[in-house]
Design a protein around this motif. Structure first.
Motif, PDB file in Angstrom:
ATOM      1  N   HIS A  10       7.377  -5.718   4.587  1.00  0.00           N
ATOM      2  CA  HIS A  10       7.936  -7.033   4.884  1.00  0.00           C
ATOM      3  C   HIS A  10       6.766  -7.958   5.178  1.00  0.00           C
ATOM      4  O   HIS A  10       5.850  -7.603   5.916  1.00  0.00           O
ATOM      5  CB  HIS A  10       8.858  -6.966   6.098  1.00  0.00           C
ATOM      6  N   TYR A  11       6.776  -9.124   4.578  1.00  0.00           N
ATOM      7  CA  TYR A  11       5.775 -10.135   4.896  1.00  0.00           C
ATOM      8  C   TYR A  11       6.476 -11.475   4.962  1.00  0.00           C
ATOM      9  O   TYR A  11       7.490 -11.692   4.322  1.00  0.00           O
ATOM     10  CB  TYR A  11       4.611 -10.136   3.902  1.00  0.00           C
ATOM     11  N   ALA A  12       5.936 -12.358   5.801  1.00  0.00           N
ATOM     12  CA  ALA A  12       6.667 -13.602   6.054  1.00  0.00           C
ATOM     13  C   ALA A  12       5.727 -14.755   6.316  1.00  0.00           C
ATOM     14  O   ALA A  12       4.615 -14.592   6.787  1.00  0.00           O
ATOM     15  CB  ALA A  12       7.579 -13.414   7.260  1.00  0.00           C
ATOM     16  N   MET A  14       7.459 -18.839   6.619  1.00  0.00           N
ATOM     17  CA  MET A  14       8.634 -19.432   7.258  1.00  0.00           C
ATOM     18  C   MET A  14       9.910 -18.664   6.891  1.00  0.00           C
ATOM     19  O   MET A  14      10.839 -18.600   7.661  1.00  0.00           O
ATOM     20  CB  MET A  14       8.782 -20.904   6.865  1.00  0.00           C
ATOM     21  N   SER A  15       9.956 -18.118   5.692  1.00  0.00           N
ATOM     22  CA  SER A  15      11.057 -17.229   5.318  1.00  0.00           C
ATOM     23  C   SER A  15      10.467 -15.826   5.253  1.00  0.00           C
ATOM     24  O   SER A  15       9.426 -15.568   5.807  1.00  0.00           O
ATOM     25  CB  SER A  15      11.661 -17.659   3.979  1.00  0.00           C
ATOM     26  N   GLY A  16      11.114 -14.927   4.574  1.00  0.00           N
ATOM     27  CA  GLY A  16      10.590 -13.576   4.519  1.00  0.00           C
ATOM     28  C   GLY A  16      10.708 -12.989   3.131  1.00  0.00           C
ATOM     29  O   GLY A  16      11.478 -13.462   2.297  1.00  0.00           O
ATOM     30  N   TYR A  17       9.950 -11.947   2.893  1.00  0.00           N
ATOM     31  CA  TYR A  17       9.982 -11.221   1.636  1.00  0.00           C
ATOM     32  C   TYR A  17       9.990  -9.731   1.936  1.00  0.00           C
ATOM     33  O   TYR A  17       9.328  -9.280   2.870  1.00  0.00           O
ATOM     34  CB  TYR A  17       8.750 -11.537   0.782  1.00  0.00           C
ATOM     35  N   LEU A  18      10.746  -8.987   1.151  1.00  0.00           N
ATOM     36  CA  LEU A  18      10.718  -7.538   1.200  1.00  0.00           C
ATOM     37  C   LEU A  18      10.156  -7.051  -0.118  1.00  0.00           C
ATOM     38  O   LEU A  18      10.434  -7.631  -1.173  1.00  0.00           O
ATOM     39  CB  LEU A  18      12.123  -6.965   1.384  1.00  0.00           C
ATOM     40  N   ALA A  19       9.384  -5.984  -0.068  1.00  0.00           N
ATOM     41  CA  ALA A  19       8.834  -5.391  -1.280  1.00  0.00           C
ATOM     42  C   ALA A  19       8.889  -3.879  -1.156  1.00  0.00           C
ATOM     43  O   ALA A  19       8.667  -3.329  -0.076  1.00  0.00           O
ATOM     44  CB  ALA A  19       7.389  -5.843  -1.490  1.00  0.00           C
ATOM     45  N   VAL A  20       9.197  -3.203  -2.264  1.00  0.00           N
ATOM     46  CA  VAL A  20       9.219  -1.751  -2.316  1.00  0.00           C
ATOM     47  C   VAL A  20       8.158  -1.312  -3.315  1.00  0.00           C
ATOM     48  O   VAL A  20       8.121  -1.797  -4.447  1.00  0.00           O
ATOM     49  CB  VAL A  20      10.603  -1.209  -2.746  1.00  0.00           C
ATOM     50  N   PHE A  21       7.297  -0.391  -2.862  1.00  0.00           N
ATOM     51  CA  PHE A  21       6.226   0.124  -3.697  1.00  0.00           C
ATOM     52  C   PHE A  21       6.436   1.608  -3.954  1.00  0.00           C
ATOM     53  O   PHE A  21       6.855   2.346  -3.053  1.00  0.00           O
ATOM     54  CB  PHE A  21       4.866  -0.081  -3.018  1.00  0.00           C
ATOM     55  N   ALA A  22       6.138   2.051  -5.164  1.00  0.00           N
ATOM     56  CA  ALA A  22       6.212   3.466  -5.530  1.00  0.00           C
ATOM     57  C   ALA A  22       5.032   4.207  -4.889  1.00  0.00           C
ATOM     58  O   ALA A  22       4.057   3.578  -4.456  1.00  0.00           O
ATOM     59  CB  ALA A  22       6.160   3.599  -7.050  1.00  0.00           C
ATOM     60  N   PRO A  23       5.087   5.534  -4.856  1.00  0.00           N
ATOM     61  CA  PRO A  23       3.980   6.298  -4.278  1.00  0.00           C
ATOM     62  C   PRO A  23       2.632   6.039  -4.960  1.00  0.00           C
ATOM     63  O   PRO A  23       1.588   6.126  -4.329  1.00  0.00           O
ATOM     64  CB  PRO A  23       4.406   7.756  -4.469  1.00  0.00           C
ATOM     65  N   ASN A  24       2.647   5.659  -6.243  1.00  0.00           N
ATOM     66  CA  ASN A  24       1.397   5.372  -6.944  1.00  0.00           C
ATOM     67  C   ASN A  24       0.926   3.925  -6.752  1.00  0.00           C
ATOM     68  O   ASN A  24      -0.070   3.515  -7.330  1.00  0.00           O
ATOM     69  CB  ASN A  24       1.529   5.691  -8.433  1.00  0.00           C
ATOM     70  N   GLY A  25       1.666   3.134  -5.959  1.00  0.00           N
ATOM     71  CA  GLY A  25       1.263   1.765  -5.667  1.00  0.00           C
ATOM     72  C   GLY A  25       1.911   0.701  -6.533  1.00  0.00           C
ATOM     73  O   GLY A  25       1.700  -0.485  -6.314  1.00  0.00           O
ATOM     74  N   GLN A  36      13.581 -14.518   8.875  1.00  0.00           N
ATOM     75  CA  GLN A  36      12.409 -13.752   9.261  1.00  0.00           C
ATOM     76  C   GLN A  36      12.872 -12.445   9.867  1.00  0.00           C
ATOM     77  O   GLN A  36      13.643 -12.432  10.824  1.00  0.00           O
ATOM     78  CB  GLN A  36      11.568 -14.513  10.275  1.00  0.00           C
ATOM     79  N   VAL A  37      12.454 -11.352   9.295  1.00  0.00           N
ATOM     80  CA  VAL A  37      12.822 -10.024   9.774  1.00  0.00           C
ATOM     81  C   VAL A  37      11.833  -9.615  10.858  1.00  0.00           C
ATOM     82  O   VAL A  37      10.621  -9.730  10.684  1.00  0.00           O
ATOM     83  CB  VAL A  37      12.812  -9.012   8.607  1.00  0.00           C
ATOM     84  N   LEU A  38      12.365  -9.139  11.975  1.00  0.00           N
ATOM     85  CA  LEU A  38      11.528  -8.678  13.074  1.00  0.00           C
ATOM     86  C   LEU A  38      11.501  -7.167  13.180  1.00  0.00           C
ATOM     87  O   LEU A  38      10.589  -6.596  13.768  1.00  0.00           O
ATOM     88  CB  LEU A  38      12.019  -9.270  14.402  1.00  0.00           C
TER      89      LEU A  38
END
Length: 122
Positions: A10-12, A14-25, A36-38
């Motif tokens: 999670h990176y933010a 003023m709003s927020g973003y979620l990202a999913v990464f595979a084991p290889n990046g 904003q996710v806390l």
């Protein structure tokens, strides 16, 4: 990190973003949020991500699509900490005002519903 070694970030600003990464990046999926996710937590199997923050509402999301699967009742203040019970039937939310909310969330039932709807479409 999920059981399948997927990394949810999670990176933010003023709003927020979620990202999913595979084991290889490799980047598998991203989702822009209107909040904003806390706090975040994953279920034991790595199928669901639960988020909470300034919007006062815990949200259960599918890790594959990052789309909301279930929205729970709003809290009285921002959510700082989320934890699942060992049997994954209850979600505990610690709030900024010092209170603790406990939600009955049977993730095993949600997994069953998701599995049945997925197999029915094939």
């Amino acid at each position: 990190i999920t059981k399948r070694c997927e990394i949810v970030a999670h990176y933010a600003d003023m709003s927020g973003y979620l990202a999913v990464f595979a084991p290889n990046g490799d980047l598998m999926n991203t989702q822009e949020l209107q909040e904003q996710v806390l706090s975040m937590t994953c279920d034991r199997e790595g199928d669901f991500l639960i988020t909470g923050g300034f919007n006062l509402t815990p949200v259960v999301r599918s890790i594959k699509t990052l789309s909301p699967v279930l929205r729970l009742a709003p809290c009285q203040s921002a959510i700082r900490v989320l934890a699942l019970s060992q049997d994954q039937r209850f979600l505990v939310a610690g709030l900024t005002n010092g209170t603790v909310n406990i939600y009955p969330v049977d993730l095993r039932r949600i997994v069953g519903d998701s599995y049945s709807s997925t197999t029915a479409n094939k």
